[in-house]
Design an enzyme around this catalytic site. Structure first.
Site, PDB file in Angstrom:
ATOM      1  N   HIS A 155     -16.044  59.505  20.705  1.00 14.87           N
ATOM      2  CA  HIS A 155     -15.140  59.307  21.032  1.00 14.87           C
ATOM      3  C   HIS A 155     -14.432  58.637  22.952  1.00 14.87           C
ATOM      4  O   HIS A 155     -13.741  58.366  23.329  1.00 14.87           O
ATOM      5  CB  HIS A 155     -13.630  59.819  20.688  1.00 14.87           C
ATOM      6  CG  HIS A 155     -14.040  60.763  19.457  1.00 14.87           C
ATOM      7  ND1 HIS A 155     -13.496  59.780  18.638  1.00 14.87           N
ATOM      8  CD2 HIS A 155     -14.032  62.049  18.902  1.00 14.87           C
ATOM      9  CE1 HIS A 155     -13.394  60.779  17.217  1.00 14.87           C
ATOM     10  NE2 HIS A 155     -14.703  61.434  17.191  1.00 14.87           N
ATOM     11  N   SER A 276     -16.875  37.961  44.114  1.00 16.72           N
ATOM     12  CA  SER A 276     -15.558  37.731  43.883  1.00 16.72           C
ATOM     13  C   SER A 276     -15.256  36.553  44.767  1.00 16.72           C
ATOM     14  O   SER A 276     -15.518  36.350  45.582  1.00 16.72           O
ATOM     15  CB  SER A 276     -14.273  38.814  44.170  1.00 16.72           C
ATOM     16  OG  SER A 276     -13.324  38.505  43.946  1.00 16.72           O
ATOM     17  N   LYS A 282     -16.507  42.819  45.717  1.00 13.26           N
ATOM     18  CA  LYS A 282     -16.759  42.335  45.045  1.00 13.26           C
ATOM     19  C   LYS A 282     -18.056  42.899  44.688  1.00 13.26           C
ATOM     20  O   LYS A 282     -18.999  41.955  44.940  1.00 13.26           O
ATOM     21  CB  LYS A 282     -15.831  42.162  43.762  1.00 13.26           C
ATOM     22  CG  LYS A 282     -14.056  42.157  43.740  1.00 13.26           C
ATOM     23  CD  LYS A 282     -14.320  43.922  43.065  1.00 13.26           C
ATOM     24  CE  LYS A 282     -14.484  43.819  41.529  1.00 13.26           C
ATOM     25  NZ  LYS A 282     -13.463  42.771  40.420  1.00 13.26           N
ATOM     26  N   ASN A 284     -19.861  42.498  40.599  1.00 14.11           N
ATOM     27  CA  ASN A 284     -19.473  42.957  39.479  1.00 14.11           C
ATOM     28  C   ASN A 284     -20.687  42.417  37.964  1.00 14.11           C
ATOM     29  O   ASN A 284     -21.173  41.963  38.478  1.00 14.11           O
ATOM     30  CB  ASN A 284     -18.736  41.745  38.368  1.00 14.11           C
ATOM     31  CG  ASN A 284     -16.788  41.519  40.016  1.00 14.11           C
ATOM     32  OD1 ASN A 284     -16.640  42.580  39.991  1.00 14.11           O
ATOM     33  ND2 ASN A 284     -16.783  40.429  40.157  1.00 14.11           N
ATOM     34  N   GLU A 289     -21.437  41.115  31.188  1.00 15.79           N
ATOM     35  CA  GLU A 289     -20.384  40.488  30.503  1.00 15.79           C
ATOM     36  C   GLU A 289     -20.203  39.171  29.787  1.00 15.79           C
ATOM     37  O   GLU A 289     -19.832  39.511  29.012  1.00 15.79           O
ATOM     38  CB  GLU A 289     -18.914  40.580  31.516  1.00 15.79           C
ATOM     39  CG  GLU A 289     -18.184  41.675  32.041  1.00 15.79           C
ATOM     40  CD  GLU A 289     -17.671  41.724  33.614  1.00 15.79           C
ATOM     41  OE1 GLU A 289     -16.683  40.537  33.383  1.00 15.79           O
ATOM     42  OE2 GLU A 289     -17.940  42.202  34.058  1.00 15.79           O
ATOM     43  N   GLN A 321     -25.988  19.193   7.152  1.00 14.07           N
ATOM     44  CA  GLN A 321     -25.795  18.360   8.531  1.00 14.07           C
ATOM     45  C   GLN A 321     -25.482  18.872   9.227  1.00 14.07           C
ATOM     46  O   GLN A 321     -26.221  19.117  10.662  1.00 14.07           O
ATOM     47  CB  GLN A 321     -25.790  17.392   8.456  1.00 14.07           C
ATOM     48  CG  GLN A 321     -26.482  16.522  10.010  1.00 14.07           C
ATOM     49  CD  GLN A 321     -26.058  15.113   9.827  1.00 14.07           C
ATOM     50  OE1 GLN A 321     -27.015  13.991   9.096  1.00 14.07           O
ATOM     51  NE2 GLN A 321     -25.297  14.189  10.800  1.00 14.07           N
TER      52      GLN A 321
END
Ligand code: ARG
Length: 455
Positions: A155, A276, A282, A284, A289, A321
């Site tokens: 969880h 960024s 940043k 990332n 992703e 096709q």
């Protein structure tokens, strides 16, 4: 004039030419189409339908075309519809009337089925190789991190301590199953359909086994109508590719979470991160992703094929096709994702200390405390309740289970001894889980050895 133009009195509308044409995407099949045609011509000569000289002229012409395509010297013609007719047209242009014999005892329907099968066989081998490399990278990483303790989650709440090796080995299992699925799909792709004609075979005495041997197929299709209508192998590939993508996507989701400041378990290499355009700080996890995002495309490709096929009466229908772009997209996407994913994981920096610290918080050793009580003769359900009370007590006091004094423990249950502290250390929680398939370092080492063996 069209290769099939005999019964027509008018040219097709330009719009229809464009609409019908698949050359923009099926040209990637050129090599398979040419090799299939060479084998077909050779077989026609073998069984005496055309002369040996004609077969040789055809083969030589086709080889020239192949070389020219590879050298970028060929411009395909939209009006010639697809790769099959483009190549046949080029052949006739180059070698004259002999070229018109190539399509004897053949239809584009069995021809296209042959081409896709040949293409997909090659691609399956490549995807299998990429999976193999990924499995090997994960095994190396697991070998390094058998003692790297981290929290396991259910969880998305901290549950019980595991090791990074054990976590990685879960993915090794998934990618092994993916490899098995592809190997299985390969068996059904590796069936030679030529000789099925448009749908009802042919009146010529073809040697289909000869063609299968020439082209490296294990067997030939057994029903001409099925052979030209069957795209199950493409569906199977897209289904196997969807599962690969789903596994990659789940892994990527974890990489994204782990590289957040909130988790702080790993740092991706600069080569596998992006910045960024506005926020200078940043870093990332874009590649992860994007892999997660591309999973949807491959599911879409699978759905395209299933939906395209579901209402089709036997045998060939032009709807089919539409199989190519979906299949090509699934192949390209899964390959690209595997190629980016492997080095991204191989180069990530693991913050072992942070992982271990997270495993120490959040009462991940509560089950082990209950197990300790069971070993003192207390029934598990009762032990569960006692530990639940202990957790509540610790939350109120702002401490962990390890920080409770022996006196506090004895309040809970008089049978608790000094040895409780070793029993609930996270290292012990992991090392005590020695059962087959569990995270203890020896058990994981066994799993690693077995997986390497299978590789
Ligand atoms: N371009 C066609 C395809 O990809 C080849 C087969 C065409 N056959 C036909 N009868 N129109 O499916």
């Amino acid at each position: 004039m069209k290769l099939w133009g005999g019964r027509f009195q008018k040219n097709t509308d330009q719009l229809v030419d464009d609409f019908h044409s698949s050359i923009s995407f099926d040209q990637r099949l050129y090599k398979y189409d040419i090799n299939g045609s060479i084998a077909h011509a050779k077989m026609l000569a073998e069984v005496g339908v055309i002369s040996k000289q004609d077969a040789e002229k055809i083969a030589a012409g086709l080889k020239d075309i192949l070389a020219d395509i590879e050298a970028g010297k060929v411009e395909f013609d939209v009006a010639a519809e697809d790769i099959h007719m483009n190549i046949e047209k080029l052949l006739i242009q180059r070698i004259g009337d002999v070229g018109k014999k190539l399509h004897t005892a053949r239809s584009r329907n069995d021809q296209v089925a042959l081409d896709i099968r040949m293409y997909l066989k090659d691609e399956i081998k490549q995807v299998l190789q990429l999976l193999k490399e990924l499995r090997s990278t994960l095994l190396d990483l697991a070998e390094e991190h058998k003692e790297t303790i981290m929290p396991g989650y259910t969880h998305l709440q901290r549950a019980q301590p595991v090791t990074l090796a054990h976590h990685l080995m879960a993915y090794v299992q998934m990618f092994e199953r993916d490899s098995e699925r592809l190997e299985d799909c390969y068996k059904r792709t590796d069936v030679m359909p030529l000789g099925s004609g448009a749908l009802a075979g042919t009146t010529f005495p073809l040697d289909r086994q000869f063609v299968a041997r020439e082209l490296g197929f294990s067997r030939v299709t057994e029903n001409s109508m099925d052979a030209v209508s069957d795209r199950d192998f493409a569906v199977e590939f897209c289904s196997a590719a969807s599962l690969i993508m789903m596994h990659l996507s789940r892994f990527c989701e974890e990489i994204i979470l782990w590289s957040s400041a909130e988790f702080n378990f790993i740092e991706l290499d600069d080569a596998y991160s992006t910045g960024s355009s506005i926020m200078p700080q940043k870093k990332n996890p874009d590649p992860a992703e994007l892999i997660r995002g591309k999973t949807g495309r491959v599911y879409g490709d699978l759905m395209t094929l299933l939906t395209m096929l579901k209402g089709l009466p036997l045998a060939y229908n032009k709807d089919m096709q539409e199989d190519k772009e979906a299949l090509f997209d699934a192949v390209d996407t899964v390959k690209k994702c595997l190629m980016v994913f492997r080095p991204m994981v191989a180069t990530m920096k693991v913050k072992s200390e942070k992982m271990a610290a997270a495993a120490r918080g959040g009462f991940t050793n509560a089950t082990d405390l209950a197990d300790y009580l069971v070993n003192k003769g207390i029934p598990f359900r009762q032990a569960h309740e006692i530990v639940g009370k202990a957790v509540l007590y610790c939350i109120q006091k702002g401490k962990s289970l390890e920080e409770m004094s022996l006196d506090e423990y004895r309040e809970l249950h008089p049978g608790i001894d000094e040895d409780v502290y070793t029993a609930i250390s996270v290292e012990r929680c992991v090392s005590a889980r020695r059962v087959e398939g569990a995270p203890a370092p020896e058990a994981v080492q066994k799993a690693i050895n077995a997986a390497r063996q299978r590789l």
